[in-house]
Structure formats: C-alpha cells, structure tokens
Design a protein around this motif. Structure first.
Motif, mmCIF file in Angstrom:
data_model
loop_
_atom_site.group_PDB
_atom_site.id
_atom_site.type_symbol
_atom_site.label_atom_id
_atom_site.label_comp_id
_atom_site.label_asym_id
_atom_site.label_seq_id
_atom_site.Cartn_x
_atom_site.Cartn_y
_atom_site.Cartn_z
ATOM 1 N N LEU A 34 0.877 -1.168 0.000
ATOM 2 C CA LEU A 34 0.000 0.000 0.000
ATOM 3 C C LEU A 34 0.910 1.213 0.000
ATOM 4 N N ILE A 35 0.822 2.023 -1.043
ATOM 5 C CA ILE A 35 1.646 3.217 -1.166
ATOM 6 C C ILE A 35 0.758 4.421 -0.871
ATOM 7 N N ALA A 36 1.162 5.186 0.154
ATOM 8 C CA ALA A 36 0.375 6.357 0.573
ATOM 9 C C ALA A 36 1.339 7.465 0.986
ATOM 10 N N PRO A 37 1.164 8.690 0.456
ATOM 11 C CA PRO A 37 2.114 9.765 0.733
ATOM 12 C C PRO A 37 2.237 10.143 2.205
ATOM 13 N N LEU A 38 1.225 9.904 2.991
ATOM 14 C CA LEU A 38 1.255 10.322 4.388
ATOM 15 C C LEU A 38 1.514 9.156 5.341
ATOM 16 N N SER A 39 2.198 8.125 4.873
ATOM 17 C CA SER A 39 2.349 6.919 5.680
ATOM 18 C C SER A 39 3.593 6.886 6.550
ATOM 19 N N GLY A 40 4.558 7.780 6.339
ATOM 20 C CA GLY A 40 5.773 7.782 7.165
ATOM 21 C C GLY A 40 6.716 6.656 6.794
ATOM 22 N N GLU A 41 7.443 6.146 7.790
ATOM 23 C CA GLU A 41 8.390 5.059 7.567
ATOM 24 C C GLU A 41 7.647 3.781 7.179
ATOM 25 N N PRO A 42 8.255 2.928 6.346
ATOM 26 C CA PRO A 42 7.597 1.675 5.946
ATOM 27 C C PRO A 42 7.323 0.763 7.146
ATOM 28 N N TYR A 43 6.192 0.094 7.116
ATOM 29 C CA TYR A 43 5.833 -0.880 8.134
ATOM 30 C C TYR A 43 4.880 -1.896 7.533
ATOM 31 N N THR A 44 4.696 -3.004 8.202
ATOM 32 C CA THR A 44 3.778 -4.039 7.736
ATOM 33 C C THR A 44 2.586 -4.101 8.669
ATOM 34 N N ARG A 45 1.403 -4.197 8.081
ATOM 35 C CA ARG A 45 0.163 -4.255 8.858
ATOM 36 C C ARG A 45 -0.650 -5.466 8.390
ATOM 37 N N ALA A 46 -1.274 -6.130 9.325
ATOM 38 C CA ALA A 46 -2.121 -7.278 8.999
ATOM 39 C C ALA A 46 -3.557 -6.810 8.774
ATOM 40 N N TYR A 47 -4.138 -7.273 7.688
ATOM 41 C CA TYR A 47 -5.561 -7.088 7.394
ATOM 42 C C TYR A 47 -6.137 -8.501 7.347
ATOM 43 N N GLY A 48 -6.566 -8.995 8.486
ATOM 44 C CA GLY A 48 -6.956 -10.394 8.577
ATOM 45 C C GLY A 48 -5.733 -11.259 8.350
ATOM 46 N N ASP A 49 -5.788 -12.138 7.363
ATOM 47 C CA ASP A 49 -4.649 -13.001 7.070
ATOM 48 C C ASP A 49 -3.714 -12.418 6.010
ATOM 49 N N LEU A 50 -3.959 -11.180 5.558
ATOM 50 C CA LEU A 50 -3.103 -10.531 4.575
ATOM 51 C C LEU A 50 -2.080 -9.636 5.257
ATOM 52 N N ALA A 51 -0.819 -9.792 4.893
ATOM 53 C CA ALA A 51 0.231 -8.881 5.349
ATOM 54 C C ALA A 51 0.444 -7.847 4.249
ATOM 55 N N VAL A 52 0.359 -6.558 4.606
ATOM 56 C CA VAL A 52 0.493 -5.478 3.637
ATOM 57 C C VAL A 52 1.612 -4.555 4.101
ATOM 58 N N THR A 53 2.601 -4.351 3.234
ATOM 59 C CA THR A 53 3.672 -3.402 3.520
ATOM 60 C C THR A 53 3.197 -2.023 3.108
ATOM 61 N N ILE A 54 3.269 -1.077 4.031
ATOM 62 C CA ILE A 54 2.785 0.286 3.800
ATOM 63 C C ILE A 54 3.986 1.218 3.762
ATOM 64 N N ALA A 55 4.060 2.054 2.718
ATOM 65 C CA ALA A 55 5.206 2.944 2.560
ATOM 66 C C ALA A 55 4.814 4.189 1.787
ATOM 67 N N SER A 56 5.606 5.227 1.977
ATOM 68 C CA SER A 56 5.465 6.454 1.211
ATOM 69 C C SER A 56 6.089 6.239 -0.166
ATOM 70 N N PRO A 57 5.565 6.868 -1.215
ATOM 71 C CA PRO A 57 6.151 6.670 -2.545
ATOM 72 C C PRO A 57 7.594 7.165 -2.636
ATOM 73 N N SER A 58 7.991 8.109 -1.794
ATOM 74 C CA SER A 58 9.353 8.642 -1.879
ATOM 75 C C SER A 58 10.408 7.670 -1.349
ATOM 76 N N ILE A 59 9.997 6.676 -0.556
ATOM 77 C CA ILE A 59 10.992 5.745 -0.004
ATOM 78 C C ILE A 59 10.685 4.288 -0.323
ATOM 79 N N TRP A 60 9.631 4.018 -1.081
ATOM 80 C CA TRP A 60 9.254 2.644 -1.402
ATOM 81 C C TRP A 60 10.232 2.026 -2.386
#
Length: 102
Positions: free
Chosen positions: A61-87
């Motif tokens: 999941l790429i979102a400009p306001l997400s800060g440092e990259p991290y992983t979040r669980a959505y049920g059984d899905l692991a999603v890495t969240i990051a800003s486009p400038s550092i992804w």
C-alpha cells in the motif's frame, strides 16, 4: 492482468474491482500494489479476492502520508505500507545455475 498502460500493468476483474499495479515475479508469484492518499482509505476486500486467484506474492500500500515503511495485517493478509518517496519493491530472485547477462 496486464490491462494497464505503461510499464506496470493493472488488474481489473469483470465486476470492475481493481488492483492499481501488479508485478509478475517468478513461478506464478505476483506482487500487488495499491495507491491511496491515506492509509485509512484502503479496503482489503479487492486485495483478498485477488489473492484468492494469485495467492503467491507481496502486498503493498503506497500512501504519501504513511511515514516510515511498516507491515500491517488485514486479517490473514500482510500489507507493507510505505510512502512513494521511499518505497522500493522487493528484488526478484535469480534462479541459480543461470549466469547473469551483461
């Protein structure tokens, strides 16, 4: 897959549900990339359906306001969240025994 224009294809099913970008990896693994203005806008329903067809691969999941990259669980899905400038996408693994072309 492959319905987008440009170097990264998108995924859209017959009902119009879509994944913004997909990256085909080795042996059937497909990375899924969703882009949102805010992490709060993300809904995992379409990604979950996509993973029922293509179970192997990473989720981003790429979102400009997400800060440092991290992983979040959505049920059984692991999603890495990051800003486009550092992804940075995961690098594909080379198969052993095959020399790298130059």
């Amino acid at each position: 897959m492959g319905q987008g224009r440009g170097p990264l294809p998108a995924y859209r099913d017959a009902d119009g549900r879509e994944i913004d970008f997909v990256i085909a990896r080795d042996r059937g693994a497909v990375d899924a990339i969703e882009c949102k203005w805010s992490v709060d806008e993300f809904e995992s329903k379409t990604l979950r359906l996509f993973r029922s067809y293509y179970p192997r691969g990473r989720n981003y999941l790429i979102a400009p306001l997400s800060g440092e990259p991290y992983t979040r669980a959505y049920g059984d899905l692991a999603v890495t969240i990051a800003s486009p400038s550092i992804w940075e996408p995961a690098k594909p693994r080379r198969r052993s025994g095959h020399p790298r072309r130059r």
